[in-house]
Design a protein around this motif. Structure first.
Motif, mmCIF file in Angstrom:
data_model
loop_
_atom_site.group_PDB
_atom_site.id
_atom_site.type_symbol
_atom_site.label_atom_id
_atom_site.label_comp_id
_atom_site.label_asym_id
_atom_site.label_seq_id
_atom_site.Cartn_x
_atom_site.Cartn_y
_atom_site.Cartn_z
ATOM 1 N N THR A 39 0.815 -1.224 0.000
ATOM 2 C CA THR A 39 0.000 0.000 0.000
ATOM 3 C C THR A 39 0.850 1.275 0.000
ATOM 4 O OG1 THR A 39 -0.181 0.037 2.425
ATOM 5 C CG2 THR A 39 -1.892 -1.143 1.205
ATOM 6 N N MET A 40 2.162 1.151 -0.079
ATOM 7 C CA MET A 40 3.016 2.339 -0.069
ATOM 8 C C MET A 40 2.871 3.094 -1.391
ATOM 9 S SD MET A 40 6.746 0.504 -0.519
ATOM 10 C CE MET A 40 7.639 2.049 -0.371
ATOM 11 N N PRO A 41 3.178 4.397 -1.416
ATOM 12 C CA PRO A 41 3.100 5.159 -2.663
ATOM 13 C C PRO A 41 3.896 4.487 -3.771
ATOM 14 C CG PRO A 41 3.406 6.635 -0.800
ATOM 15 C CD PRO A 41 3.565 5.248 -0.263
ATOM 16 N N ASP A 42 3.338 4.521 -4.987
ATOM 17 C CA ASP A 42 3.908 3.767 -6.100
ATOM 18 C C ASP A 42 4.054 4.662 -7.331
ATOM 19 O OD1 ASP A 42 4.780 1.646 -7.694
ATOM 20 O OD2 ASP A 42 2.750 1.065 -8.241
ATOM 21 N N PRO A 43 5.065 5.530 -7.349
ATOM 22 C CA PRO A 43 5.257 6.385 -8.529
ATOM 23 C C PRO A 43 5.754 5.573 -9.716
ATOM 24 C CG PRO A 43 7.092 6.633 -7.009
ATOM 25 C CD PRO A 43 6.086 5.769 -6.312
ATOM 26 N N HIS A 44 5.636 6.155 -10.896
ATOM 27 C CA HIS A 44 6.207 5.532 -12.083
ATOM 28 C C HIS A 44 7.728 5.477 -11.974
ATOM 29 C CE1 HIS A 44 2.718 5.158 -14.742
ATOM 30 N NE2 HIS A 44 2.304 6.333 -14.321
ATOM 31 N N GLN A 45 8.333 4.552 -12.697
ATOM 32 C CA GLN A 45 9.777 4.571 -12.839
ATOM 33 C C GLN A 45 10.188 5.894 -13.488
ATOM 34 O OE1 GLN A 45 11.971 2.142 -11.753
ATOM 35 N NE2 GLN A 45 10.148 1.243 -10.806
ATOM 36 N N ALA A 46 11.323 6.436 -13.059
ATOM 37 C CA ALA A 46 11.736 7.767 -13.518
ATOM 38 C C ALA A 46 11.789 7.856 -15.036
ATOM 39 C CB ALA A 46 13.099 8.114 -12.919
ATOM 40 N N GLY A 47 12.196 6.807 -15.717
ATOM 41 C CA GLY A 47 12.319 6.841 -17.166
ATOM 42 C C GLY A 47 11.008 7.014 -17.886
ATOM 43 N N TYR A 48 9.900 6.776 -17.183
ATOM 44 C CA TYR A 48 8.585 6.900 -17.795
ATOM 45 C C TYR A 48 8.340 8.325 -18.280
ATOM 46 C CZ TYR A 48 3.487 6.468 -18.305
ATOM 47 O OH TYR A 48 2.203 6.457 -18.793
ATOM 48 N N TRP A 49 8.911 9.291 -17.588
ATOM 49 C CA TRP A 49 8.668 10.706 -17.900
ATOM 50 C C TRP A 49 9.811 11.326 -18.707
ATOM 51 C CZ3 TRP A 49 3.831 11.431 -17.145
ATOM 52 C CH2 TRP A 49 3.172 10.777 -16.093
ATOM 53 N N ALA A 50 10.744 10.502 -19.184
ATOM 54 C CA ALA A 50 11.900 11.025 -19.910
ATOM 55 C C ALA A 50 11.623 11.133 -21.408
ATOM 56 C CB ALA A 50 13.108 10.118 -19.672
ATOM 57 N N ASP A 51 12.343 12.036 -22.061
ATOM 58 C CA ASP A 51 12.375 12.141 -23.520
ATOM 59 C C ASP A 51 10.995 12.391 -24.146
ATOM 60 O OD1 ASP A 51 15.158 11.552 -23.417
ATOM 61 O OD2 ASP A 51 14.697 9.413 -23.336
ATOM 62 N N LEU A 52 10.175 13.192 -23.492
ATOM 63 C CA LEU A 52 8.851 13.509 -24.036
ATOM 64 C C LEU A 52 8.867 14.754 -24.910
ATOM 65 C CD1 LEU A 52 6.660 12.663 -20.922
ATOM 66 C CD2 LEU A 52 6.883 11.348 -23.039
ATOM 67 N N GLY A 53 9.978 15.440 -24.932
ATOM 68 C CA GLY A 53 10.113 16.575 -25.834
ATOM 69 C C GLY A 53 9.464 17.848 -25.307
ATOM 70 N N THR A 54 9.500 18.861 -26.144
ATOM 71 C CA THR A 54 8.909 20.160 -25.800
ATOM 72 C C THR A 54 7.394 20.036 -25.770
ATOM 73 O OG1 THR A 54 10.735 21.302 -26.890
ATOM 74 C CG2 THR A 54 8.730 22.583 -26.466
ATOM 75 N N PRO A 55 6.771 20.474 -24.691
ATOM 76 C CA PRO A 55 5.305 20.340 -24.624
ATOM 77 C C PRO A 55 4.592 21.192 -25.659
ATOM 78 C CG PRO A 55 6.140 21.605 -22.749
ATOM 79 C CD PRO A 55 7.336 21.046 -23.450
ATOM 80 N N ASP A 56 3.495 20.662 -26.161
ATOM 81 C CA ASP A 56 2.625 21.377 -27.095
ATOM 82 C C ASP A 56 1.632 22.183 -26.257
ATOM 83 O OD1 ASP A 56 0.561 22.158 -28.798
ATOM 84 O OD2 ASP A 56 0.648 20.337 -30.013
ATOM 85 N N LEU A 57 1.856 23.473 -26.130
ATOM 86 C CA LEU A 57 1.039 24.285 -25.220
ATOM 87 C C LEU A 57 -0.396 24.428 -25.696
ATOM 88 C CD1 LEU A 57 3.460 27.122 -24.045
ATOM 89 C CD2 LEU A 57 3.198 24.777 -23.214
ATOM 90 N N GLY A 110 5.078 25.481 -9.688
ATOM 91 C CA GLY A 110 6.124 26.013 -10.547
ATOM 92 C C GLY A 110 7.487 25.399 -10.304
ATOM 93 N N GLY A 111 7.719 24.878 -9.102
ATOM 94 C CA GLY A 111 8.999 24.258 -8.780
ATOM 95 C C GLY A 111 9.009 22.751 -8.950
ATOM 96 N N TRP A 112 7.878 22.176 -9.384
ATOM 97 C CA TRP A 112 7.801 20.724 -9.551
ATOM 98 C C TRP A 112 8.494 20.290 -10.835
ATOM 99 C CZ3 TRP A 112 2.463 18.213 -8.136
ATOM 100 C CH2 TRP A 112 2.055 18.645 -6.862
ATOM 101 N N THR A 113 8.933 19.042 -10.839
ATOM 102 C CA THR A 113 9.414 18.427 -12.060
ATOM 103 C C THR A 113 8.237 17.778 -12.787
ATOM 104 O OG1 THR A 113 9.822 16.275 -11.036
ATOM 105 C CG2 THR A 113 11.612 17.916 -10.925
ATOM 106 N N LEU A 114 8.457 17.433 -14.058
ATOM 107 C CA LEU A 114 7.421 16.715 -14.802
ATOM 108 C C LEU A 114 7.085 15.404 -14.113
ATOM 109 C CD1 LEU A 114 5.584 16.157 -17.243
ATOM 110 C CD2 LEU A 114 7.610 15.277 -18.444
ATOM 111 N N ALA A 115 8.081 14.709 -13.589
ATOM 112 C CA ALA A 115 7.831 13.435 -12.912
ATOM 113 C C ALA A 115 6.953 13.638 -11.680
ATOM 114 C CB ALA A 115 9.156 12.773 -12.527
#
Length: 305
Positions: free
Chosen positions: A27-45, A101-106
């Motif tokens: 039941t502990m917090p289960d974030p994605h593996q860090a690589g899941y959020w890598a290499d997604l490129g520049t966001p399309d605003l 504003g200080g958060w990472t994408l992950a």
């Protein structure tokens, strides 16, 4: 004899400790593996803004009734009364201290799709990550980029007002074990159109329609087999209608009727949208007509109850 009792007590403590360790592990917090959020490129605003309106971010995180540019100041602070206590909506503006504003994408992505906060804590499911869990990593990236482009606010929401045991965040891990997943809410037929599939993604994912339109059990999980069947308002005011094809609310509506309602706020009988749906309709009206048509197609494809 005394030594036997000592051994039994020690064994009992060991069993309890082992059980507690297993319970914590599952039941502990289960974030994605860090690589899941890598290499997604520049966001399309532009696409991020589309997701902003589809997700109704302003409905909770902006001031009540805010419109125009004010709907994009996501300073939080609204109180959401529920049977479990009062949840106070946080600031998700671009402010680096009070907001995200200080958060990472992950950190943002794990909050959205796994209900894990920036410090690795469980987030309460009053934040509808149970639906957002179906969003793609690319869409999360676009939405995060758009949110960071919006104005900053230094406002800090008060803490949630929850009584025991609902104030224990670790208990949320048990709720997640029971109810959090990223699987489709309903199985579509193999020959479902692209529009229906797109509608499923919008309704079950970013649109999180089921969070209000599906009845819940005593633990706050969706009642099995009652998808979009309506029920008591989770915030305690009135009832949310059944929106399945066999319902008395929109069951007789055509897909074109549903699209027009989402675009204009008017029913086929020229009544107007009311209640909490006012803000929802106002948000959805920003979407391209193709998305509204997809939502309508999906709502006509879900099982009748």
């Amino acid at each position: 004899m005394a030594s036997i009792w000592v051994k039994l007590c020690v064994a009992g403590v060991a069993v309890v400790a082992a059980g507690a360790a297993v319970a914590y592990a599952v039941t502990m917090p289960d974030p994605h593996q860090a690589g899941y959020w890598a290499d997604l490129g520049t966001p399309d605003l532009a696409h991020g803004e589309r997701l902003f309106w589809a997700g109704g971010c302003a409905s909770c995180h902006a001031a009540k009734g805010a419109g125009g540019d004010a709907a994009k100041l996501l300073s939080g602070g609204r109180a959401l009364p529920t049977a479990f206590g009062t949840f106070n909506v946080p600031n998700i503006s671009s402010d680096p201290e009070a907001g995200i504003g200080g958060w990472t994408l992950a950190q943002f992505g794990d909050a959205m799709t796994r209900g894990v906060g920036p410090n690795g804590e469980h987030l309460y499911p009053s934040f509808p990550y149970g639906s957002y869990s179906r969003m793609t990593a690319g869409d999360i990236n676009d939405l995060f980029g758009y949110l960071k482009s919006l104005p900053a606010s230094p406002d800090v929401a008060p803490p949630h007002a929850l009584s025991f045991p609902f104030n224990m965040r670790m208990a949320v891990g048990g709720w997640k074990l029971l109810y959090l997943n990223d699987q489709p809410r309903i199985a579509l037929p193999a020959d479902a159109s692209d529009a229906v599939k797109r509608g499923q993604y919008l309704v079950e994912g970013p649109g999180h329609c089921g969070e209000c339109h599906t009845p819940r059990n005593a633990l706050g999980g969706f009642q099995s087999g009652q998808w979009l069947a309506g029920g008591p308002n989770p915030e305690g005011e009135g009832r949310i209608p059944d929106i399945t094809p066999g319902s008395q609310s929109i069951g007789s509506w055509s897909e074109a009727d549903i699209v027009n309602y989402l675009e204009t706020g008017f029913t086929p009988d020229f009544d107007s949208v009311g209640g909490s749906m006012v803000e929802v309709q106002r948000n959805l009206a920003h979407l391209p007509k193709s998305d509204l048509e997809a939502i309508a197609a999906y709502l006509k494809a879900v099982p009748s109850l």
